[in-house]
Design an enzyme around this catalytic site. Structure first.
Site, PDB file in Angstrom:
ATOM      1  N   ASP A  31      -6.049   3.028 -11.574  1.00  0.00           N
ATOM      2  CA  ASP A  31      -4.604   3.094 -11.347  1.00  0.00           C
ATOM      3  C   ASP A  31      -4.274   3.810 -10.050  1.00  0.00           C
ATOM      4  O   ASP A  31      -3.345   3.419  -9.341  1.00  0.00           O
ATOM      5  CB  ASP A  31      -3.900   3.792 -12.510  1.00  0.00           C
ATOM      6  N   ASP A  40      -5.655  -6.714 -10.150  1.00  0.00           N
ATOM      7  CA  ASP A  40      -5.833  -5.980  -8.889  1.00  0.00           C
ATOM      8  C   ASP A  40      -5.427  -6.836  -7.694  1.00  0.00           C
ATOM      9  O   ASP A  40      -5.900  -6.639  -6.587  1.00  0.00           O
ATOM     10  CB  ASP A  40      -7.280  -5.505  -8.744  1.00  0.00           C
TER      11      ASP A  40
END
Length: 103
Positions: free
Chosen positions: A2, A29
């Site tokens: 994160d 991602d």
């Protein structure tokens, strides 16, 4: 993970023109950026600047595979996105941390 995603998002936003370029998280991602009113060579320079900033942030331990696509006349949004996505996967398959132009 994160922290990396948030930092990449910050780097992307810092390198775009406010009100003219529009970043978004596309999935897991992946990011997609709509860059407006730009010539092909300028788009490549912008993408390379972002790529280098991300690489520098993590001393080469994190890189990006970028698919670039310039809008074709009468092309639908889904089609340019598909071309850019394929190019990014090609960049990744060729070793990653590089830019590839969509066909």
């Amino acid at each position: 993970g994160d922290v990396v995603l948030r930092t990449v998002a910050r780097i992307v936003r810092a390198n775009l023109r406010r009100g003219m370029d529009f970043p978004s998280r596309y999935g897991g991602d992946e990011f997609a950026i709509i860059v407006t009113e730009v010539e092909r060579n300028t788009l490549a320079m912008l993408a390379e600047r972002i790529r280098k900033a991300i690489e520098k942030q993590w001393q080469g331990k994190v890189g990006v595979s970028v698919g670039l696509a310039h809008l074709k006349q009468d092309e639908a949004a889904k089609d340019i996105l598909r071309r850019a996505d394929r190019a990014s996967y090609q960049a990744k398959s060729e070793g990653g941390n590089r830019l590839i132009w969509a066909d």
